[in-house]
Scaffold this motif. Sequence first.
Motif, PDB file in Angstrom:
ATOM      1  N   GLY A   6      -8.242   3.615   1.551  1.00  0.00           N
ATOM      2  CA  GLY A   6      -7.124   3.372   0.644  1.00  0.00           C
ATOM      3  C   GLY A   6      -7.485   2.388  -0.454  1.00  0.00           C
ATOM      4  O   GLY A   6      -8.479   1.653  -0.364  1.00  0.00           O
ATOM      5  N   ASP A  19       0.030  -5.628   6.003  1.00  0.00           N
ATOM      6  CA  ASP A  19      -0.172  -4.406   5.217  1.00  0.00           C
ATOM      7  C   ASP A  19      -1.374  -3.628   5.735  1.00  0.00           C
ATOM      8  O   ASP A  19      -1.351  -2.388   5.815  1.00  0.00           O
ATOM      9  CB  ASP A  19      -0.402  -4.742   3.739  1.00  0.00           C
ATOM     10  CG  ASP A  19       0.887  -5.042   2.993  1.00  0.00           C
ATOM     11  OD1 ASP A  19       1.970  -4.708   3.495  1.00  0.00           O
ATOM     12  OD2 ASP A  19       0.791  -5.614   1.886  1.00  0.00           O
ATOM     13  N   LEU A  20      -2.433  -4.333   6.073  1.00  0.00           N
ATOM     14  CA  LEU A  20      -3.635  -3.658   6.572  1.00  0.00           C
ATOM     15  C   LEU A  20      -3.367  -2.969   7.907  1.00  0.00           C
ATOM     16  O   LEU A  20      -3.865  -1.871   8.156  1.00  0.00           O
ATOM     17  CB  LEU A  20      -4.780  -4.657   6.706  1.00  0.00           C
ATOM     18  CG  LEU A  20      -5.372  -5.164   5.388  1.00  0.00           C
ATOM     19  CD1 LEU A  20      -6.328  -6.318   5.650  1.00  0.00           C
ATOM     20  CD2 LEU A  20      -6.082  -4.053   4.633  1.00  0.00           C
ATOM     21  N   TRP A  25     -10.102  -0.152   3.417  1.00  0.00           N
ATOM     22  CA  TRP A  25      -9.245  -0.371   2.254  1.00  0.00           C
ATOM     23  C   TRP A  25     -10.012  -1.162   1.206  1.00  0.00           C
ATOM     24  O   TRP A  25     -10.726  -2.121   1.534  1.00  0.00           O
ATOM     25  CB  TRP A  25      -7.978  -1.143   2.637  1.00  0.00           C
ATOM     26  CG  TRP A  25      -6.844  -0.831   1.705  1.00  0.00           C
ATOM     27  CD1 TRP A  25      -6.550  -1.446   0.515  1.00  0.00           C
ATOM     28  CD2 TRP A  25      -5.866   0.207   1.861  1.00  0.00           C
ATOM     29  NE1 TRP A  25      -5.464  -0.852  -0.081  1.00  0.00           N
ATOM     30  CE2 TRP A  25      -5.015   0.154   0.730  1.00  0.00           C
ATOM     31  CE3 TRP A  25      -5.629   1.160   2.841  1.00  0.00           C
ATOM     32  CZ2 TRP A  25      -3.941   1.035   0.560  1.00  0.00           C
ATOM     33  CZ3 TRP A  25      -4.570   2.036   2.677  1.00  0.00           C
ATOM     34  CH2 TRP A  25      -3.740   1.966   1.544  1.00  0.00           C
ATOM     35  N   ALA A  37      -5.776   5.074   7.509  1.00  0.00           N
ATOM     36  CA  ALA A  37      -6.892   4.549   6.725  1.00  0.00           C
ATOM     37  C   ALA A  37      -7.949   3.938   7.634  1.00  0.00           C
ATOM     38  O   ALA A  37      -7.623   3.194   8.557  1.00  0.00           O
ATOM     39  CB  ALA A  37      -6.400   3.500   5.735  1.00  0.00           C
ATOM     40  N   VAL A  49      -2.422  -3.849  -1.296  1.00  0.00           N
ATOM     41  CA  VAL A  49      -2.456  -4.654  -0.070  1.00  0.00           C
ATOM     42  C   VAL A  49      -2.210  -6.129  -0.392  1.00  0.00           C
ATOM     43  O   VAL A  49      -2.801  -6.685  -1.306  1.00  0.00           O
ATOM     44  CB  VAL A  49      -3.806  -4.470   0.665  1.00  0.00           C
ATOM     45  CG1 VAL A  49      -4.110  -5.646   1.580  1.00  0.00           C
ATOM     46  CG2 VAL A  49      -3.788  -3.189   1.480  1.00  0.00           C
ATOM     47  N   LEU A  86       1.525   4.012   1.750  1.00  0.00           N
ATOM     48  CA  LEU A  86       1.335   4.523   3.112  1.00  0.00           C
ATOM     49  C   LEU A  86       1.721   5.992   3.226  1.00  0.00           C
ATOM     50  O   LEU A  86       1.122   6.740   4.007  1.00  0.00           O
ATOM     51  CB  LEU A  86       2.162   3.691   4.090  1.00  0.00           C
ATOM     52  CG  LEU A  86       1.847   2.196   4.111  1.00  0.00           C
ATOM     53  CD1 LEU A  86       2.817   1.470   5.031  1.00  0.00           C
ATOM     54  CD2 LEU A  86       0.407   1.942   4.534  1.00  0.00           C
ATOM     55  N   MET A  96      -1.171   8.148   2.074  1.00  0.00           N
ATOM     56  CA  MET A  96      -2.247   8.046   3.052  1.00  0.00           C
ATOM     57  C   MET A  96      -1.956   8.898   4.279  1.00  0.00           C
ATOM     58  O   MET A  96      -2.804   9.665   4.748  1.00  0.00           O
ATOM     59  CB  MET A  96      -2.440   6.581   3.462  1.00  0.00           C
ATOM     60  CG  MET A  96      -3.485   6.368   4.555  1.00  0.00           C
ATOM     61  SD  MET A  96      -5.158   6.921   4.114  1.00  0.00           S
ATOM     62  CE  MET A  96      -5.558   5.739   2.802  1.00  0.00           C
ATOM     63  N   PRO A 113       0.817  -1.218   0.000  1.00  0.00           N
ATOM     64  CA  PRO A 113       0.000   0.000   0.000  1.00  0.00           C
ATOM     65  C   PRO A 113       0.849   1.266   0.000  1.00  0.00           C
ATOM     66  O   PRO A 113       1.991   1.261   0.455  1.00  0.00           O
ATOM     67  CB  PRO A 113      -0.802  -0.122   1.294  1.00  0.00           C
ATOM     68  CG  PRO A 113       0.053  -0.963   2.188  1.00  0.00           C
ATOM     69  CD  PRO A 113       0.771  -1.924   1.297  1.00  0.00           C
ATOM     70  N   GLN A 158      -0.517  -1.736   8.863  1.00  0.00           N
ATOM     71  CA  GLN A 158       0.268  -0.535   8.555  1.00  0.00           C
ATOM     72  C   GLN A 158      -0.624   0.544   7.949  1.00  0.00           C
ATOM     73  O   GLN A 158      -0.447   1.734   8.231  1.00  0.00           O
ATOM     74  CB  GLN A 158       1.399  -0.886   7.601  1.00  0.00           C
ATOM     75  CG  GLN A 158       2.502  -1.702   8.235  1.00  0.00           C
ATOM     76  CD  GLN A 158       3.660  -1.916   7.270  1.00  0.00           C
ATOM     77  OE1 GLN A 158       3.472  -2.325   6.117  1.00  0.00           O
ATOM     78  NE2 GLN A 158       4.850  -1.645   7.726  1.00  0.00           N
ATOM     79  N   ALA A 159      -1.569   0.137   7.119  1.00  0.00           N
ATOM     80  CA  ALA A 159      -2.490   1.098   6.512  1.00  0.00           C
ATOM     81  C   ALA A 159      -3.338   1.776   7.576  1.00  0.00           C
ATOM     82  O   ALA A 159      -3.566   2.992   7.535  1.00  0.00           O
ATOM     83  CB  ALA A 159      -3.378   0.398   5.487  1.00  0.00           C
TER      84      ALA A 159
END
Length: 245
Positions: free
Chosen positions: A205, A214-215, A226, A223, A209, A188, A191, A186, A217-218
């Motif tokens: 976002g 990753d989610l 996503w 975020a 991903v 980031l 974002m 992603p 971190q998003a």
Amino acid sequence: MAHQDIQLIPVIDLLQGRVVRAVRGDRRSYKPVVSQLCGSSEPLEVATILCEHCDAGRLYVADLDALMGGVAQQAALQALLAGLPDTELWLDAGFADAAAAQALLAALGPQAARVVPVLASESLRSRRALEEAFAATSLGRDRAALSLDRRDGQRLDTAGCWDAPELWPQRVIVMTLERVGSGAGPDLETMAALRRLAPQARLVGAGGVRSAADLAQAAAAGAEAWLVASALHDGQLPRQPRRPR
């Protein structure tokens, strides 16, 4: 915000009545989806499976026929609304302005009350269209969403959406097209920058991903949700536990 607090919004890309696999925003090269979850590219079947897998009450639909200058796939959209009666449909159909969105909503009939029109920076025709799009006398800040689109570091933004946070609606999508279907992770940095610029917005976002990590971190970057497709079809995100309604 922990990973379990970030909402997954499954995505289907519709091209000539079928679900296709999105890769880096190169729409003319998209092929019918091949999925570990679905044995079909029929829109309602794919959408139902993805929503169940994500325990999602929202579905994002990109009408590629309309986005590439053709006619919106009205019959397919109506079938999705009828077959998913408890689902909110976020719809990007290449709307040049609020009037175009309102015309399609009217054509979809009463079920359009569950449609959130997505006005994208790559499609809005002018600054005036942006200024009018989310005004109280138009779609309204609570009804529609804005997608801030970029590809390879370049903003796709004739209307100047990126530099006008005072005109943004409540829901803003951060769409990094070259990361869609790429497995590149992603975006980031963008974002986090937009979270600082619009701390009250509900940021969603899109693109890149690959995993639950990753989610997480998003979510840490700001975020609240996503958009996901490839990671679902490739079996990279586990089935989400059903939450009480």
